[in-house]
Scaffold this active site. Structure first.
Site, PDB file in Angstrom:
ATOM      1  N   ASP A  29       0.810  -1.223   0.000  1.00 43.31           N
ATOM      2  CA  ASP A  29       0.000   0.000   0.000  1.00 43.31           C
ATOM      3  C   ASP A  29       0.841   1.268   0.000  1.00 43.31           C
ATOM      4  OD1 ASP A  29       0.658  -0.829   2.660  1.00 43.31           O
ATOM      5  OD2 ASP A  29      -0.803   0.589   3.457  1.00 43.31           O
ATOM      6  N   GLU A  52       8.990 -11.269  -2.456  1.00 40.04           N
ATOM      7  CA  GLU A  52      10.086 -10.289  -2.500  1.00 40.04           C
ATOM      8  C   GLU A  52      11.458 -10.934  -2.622  1.00 40.04           C
ATOM      9  OE1 GLU A  52       6.605  -8.379  -0.346  1.00 40.04           O
ATOM     10  OE2 GLU A  52       7.669 -10.303  -0.188  1.00 40.04           O
ATOM     11  N   HIS A 115       1.062  -0.374  10.472  1.00 37.78           N
ATOM     12  CA  HIS A 115       1.337  -1.736  10.044  1.00 37.78           C
ATOM     13  C   HIS A 115       2.707  -1.803   9.352  1.00 37.78           C
ATOM     14  CE1 HIS A 115      -0.482   0.247   6.565  1.00 37.78           C
ATOM     15  NE2 HIS A 115       0.051  -0.678   5.781  1.00 37.78           N
ATOM     16  N   HIS A 116       3.283  -2.973   9.346  1.00 36.65           N
ATOM     17  CA  HIS A 116       4.629  -3.225   8.805  1.00 36.65           C
ATOM     18  C   HIS A 116       5.716  -2.547   9.635  1.00 36.65           C
ATOM     19  CE1 HIS A 116       2.431  -4.962   5.628  1.00 36.65           C
ATOM     20  NE2 HIS A 116       2.504  -4.013   4.712  1.00 36.65           N
ATOM     21  N   GLY A 413      25.931 -18.322  -2.399  1.00 42.19           N
ATOM     22  CA  GLY A 413      25.481 -19.707  -2.381  1.00 42.19           C
ATOM     23  C   GLY A 413      24.111 -19.932  -1.781  1.00 42.19           C
ATOM     24  N   ASP A 440      16.269 -30.403  -7.587  1.00 41.47           N
ATOM     25  CA  ASP A 440      14.925 -30.447  -7.028  1.00 41.47           C
ATOM     26  C   ASP A 440      14.857 -29.762  -5.669  1.00 41.47           C
ATOM     27  OD1 ASP A 440      16.559 -32.504  -6.055  1.00 41.47           O
ATOM     28  OD2 ASP A 440      14.905 -33.895  -5.760  1.00 41.47           O
ATOM     29  N   ASN A 467      17.231 -35.599  -8.028  1.00 38.05           N
ATOM     30  CA  ASN A 467      18.007 -36.675  -7.384  1.00 38.05           C
ATOM     31  C   ASN A 467      17.546 -36.879  -5.942  1.00 38.05           C
ATOM     32  OD1 ASN A 467      19.104 -34.278  -6.481  1.00 38.05           O
ATOM     33  ND2 ASN A 467      21.061 -34.564  -7.546  1.00 38.05           N
ATOM     34  N   GLY A 469      16.408 -34.991  -3.294  1.00 36.48           N
ATOM     35  CA  GLY A 469      16.865 -34.305  -2.093  1.00 36.48           C
ATOM     36  C   GLY A 469      18.138 -33.510  -2.300  1.00 36.48           C
ATOM     37  N   GLU A 473      24.429 -31.701  -0.037  1.00 39.93           N
ATOM     38  CA  GLU A 473      24.594 -31.859   1.405  1.00 39.93           C
ATOM     39  C   GLU A 473      24.910 -33.312   1.765  1.00 39.93           C
ATOM     40  OE1 GLU A 473      24.788 -29.198   2.842  1.00 39.93           O
ATOM     41  OE2 GLU A 473      23.408 -27.737   1.988  1.00 39.93           O
TER      42      GLU A 473
END
Length: 556
Positions: A29, A52, A115-116, A413, A440, A467, A469, A473
């Site tokens: 707004d 955002e 607000h915000h 990263g 993915d 793959n 997941g 990691e």
């Protein structure tokens, strides 16, 4: 008498003047009156995003192929959602103009519970946060708007980093008397005496060398040295390489291009040529852990001529106030007169590891097969966008055709970056083919922007590497731990759910991939290809880098 020319118009005209044609963001707004001016502006187009954070990533991708980018968010909730993306642009030197719509100045001065906000009447909390991820900040008033807008744009373009501009809703509607003239951009300081001292020292260094090589990285692109570098390498027989963050900076079809340098896990020929050079010229190089296998580079400072944006170091001696382009052009001339004295190595062009003769067309896909086929699929001029993970480190081994742009966020990263960044890059360069390679796990963070691509009629080619997941990691730690698992999605239904019909396929076998790549040659719509790969299969470079990161993260 009220003017028809407002602060909003002046800001938009300045953005257009520096080469920005699109504004990414999410409305709020406090920004709606400003957005009316955006909609009616002849040169700036509004690109509404799903959230955002995605908008910030899109602006980052845009800034990698354009002079700068612009982002609009609302105060507090909007800007804090975007701050991770802005931080990535700050870390990797990308000029993003972050415009934040704030409450009217009269409401701020009255300390109203709006607000915000935090409800404490203090509207400076968020600008203080923004100082850490921007090179200049301001809050516009009717009196300072012209001066401050110009100051921030100059800072962003000179320092190649984001700036933070608060635009109160009432200030956007304030009158401006003057229209923007040519923007006086800052130029890097050049010290003639420092330049001459550098040239003399470089001549002495290079005259005694037998083996000379060049290593370039991303800052050479950010500070405008790409063309000068390629002119130099076209005229001088100099073996050369880039790090992963600088991939695409140099013409990889050049016969003396070695391949990607990655410290101890580099191809042996690349490693020997770079690390055994009597003199190594480095241009815009940063040795980041994820692209050097945990700082495994074996480069002796005393053997280097290290060119950074505003200074040069030869061995341990620093020559300040020398812009990067000036230093590159000076070395270009110097090397032309000395190159006949240098030993020229035999260069074997880098290539994808050949496919095993035992591979059959109906066999299941794996990383090696996939990247071999992508290598053949690339065209000159493509924009290749990858995410941090198997896609990025697999793409590191590709030999890019001439004129390609490679986008990866190897320093910051932030996974999920690549999909909205590809959106921003294609908005900026719609005439170029954009190829997105994303895992993915990363895609689940930002897949909403697929809807924006479909809404806007964009035609990227998206390879979703499934793959099951977080393979990157798993390679570092906990291969079987459930924290590296993700929810299983029916990926090929997403394009239709998020927008409209597209070219959508799921491939698990070699012959299916071959057919899809053939079909894509004449595809005129967004393509979304789910590529199913083994869970623990990873590019060799990623496996080696994962080992180094695991060792560095472990208890000593």
């Amino acid at each position: 008498m009220a003017s028809n020319y407002k602060v909003a118009d002046y800001l938009l005209d300045r953005l257009a003047q520096v080469g920005i044609r699109h504004l990414f963001g999410v409305p709020g707004d406090f920004t709606l009156h400003f957005l009316d001016h955006v909609i009616s502006h002849p040169d700036i187009e509004w690109m509404g995003c799903a959230n955002e954070l995605n908008a910030a990533y899109a602006a980052d991708g845009y800034a990698r192929v354009m002079p700068a980018a612009a982002l609009l968010t609302t105060v507090g909730v909007g800007e804090l959602s975007a701050i991770n993306g802005i931080a990535g642009s700050y870390a990797e030197y990308l000029p993003v103009i972050h415009i934040v719509g704030t409450p009217a100045l009269r409401a701020q001065k009255a300390g109203e519970l709006l607000h915000h906000s935090f409800g404490d009447g203090d509207f400076s909390h968020f600008s203080r946060m923004a100082k850490e991820v921007s090179c200049a900040q301001t809050s516009l008033t009717a009196e300072n708007a012209v001066t401050e807008i110009d100051r921030l744009l100059v800072a962003a373009l000179y320092q190649r980093r984001p700036v933070y501009l608060q635009l109160p809703s009432d200030v956007a509607q304030a009158d401006v008397i003057t229209h923007p003239e040519a923007l006086a951009l800052s130029q890097p300081i050049l010290s003639p005496s420092s330049l001459q001292a550098f040239i003399a020292a470089a001549r002495e260094k290079l005259q005694s060398a037998h083996r000379v090589a060049l290593l370039a990285d991303f800052l050479a692109d950010r500070f405008g040295a790409q063309q000068s570098l390629n002119n130099w390498l076209a005229a001088v027989n100099l073996p050369h390489s880039t790090l992963l963050m600088g991939k695409g900076l140099l013409d990889e079809t050049h016969p003396l291009f070695l391949g990607t340098y990655a410290g101890a896990v580099s191809d042996i020929k690349v490693k020997e040529c770079i690390e055994n050079a009597d003199v190594l010229v480095m241009v815009g190089v940063w040795f980041v852990d994820t692209i050097t296998a945990g700082f495994s580079q074996h480069i002796i400072q005393d053997n280097c001529i290290d060119i950074q944006p505003e200074q040069v170091r030869i061995g341990r001696k620093v020559f300040s106030q020398i812009p990067m382009v000036t230093a590159v052009e000076a070395l270009h001339k110097l090397c032309q007169s000395l190159q006949n004295e240098w030993q020229q190595p035999v260069i074997i062009p880098p290539s994808i590891t050949p496919l095993s003769t035992g591979i059959m067309s109906h066999d299941w896909l794996n990383q090696q097969v996939f990247w071999s086929h992508i290598q053949s699929f690339l065209r000159p001029g493509d924009i290749v966008v990858t995410d941090q993970g198997t896609s990025c480190f697999g793409a590191a081994s590709l030999k890019l055709p001439s004129g390609c742009t490679f986008i990866a966020q190897s320093l910051w990263g932030s996974i999920g970056f690549s999909l909205p960044a590809a959106y921003g890059a294609q908005v900026a360069q719609p005439q170029r083919r954009v190829i997105l390679l994303v895992g993915d796990g990363a895609a689940q963070l930002t897949i909403q922007e697929l809807g924006s691509m479909l809404r806007d009629g964009l035609t990227p080619i998206i390879f979703l590497l499934n793959n099951q997941g977080y393979t990157v990691e798993r390679a570092i730690h906990g291969p079987q731990q459930r924290y590296n698992d993700i929810a299983e999605w029916d990926w090929t239904l997403l394009p239709l759910a998020l927008g409209k019909q597209s070219f959508t396929r799921r491939v698990t076998q070699v012959d299916q991939l071959q057919q899809v790549l053939a079909d894509l040659e004449n595809c005129q719509q967004l393509a979304f290809i789910e590529v199913v790969l083994p869970q623990m299969d990873a590019p060799e470079l990623l496996i080696n880098i994962a080992k180094s990161l695991q060792a560095r993260n472990a208890a000593v």
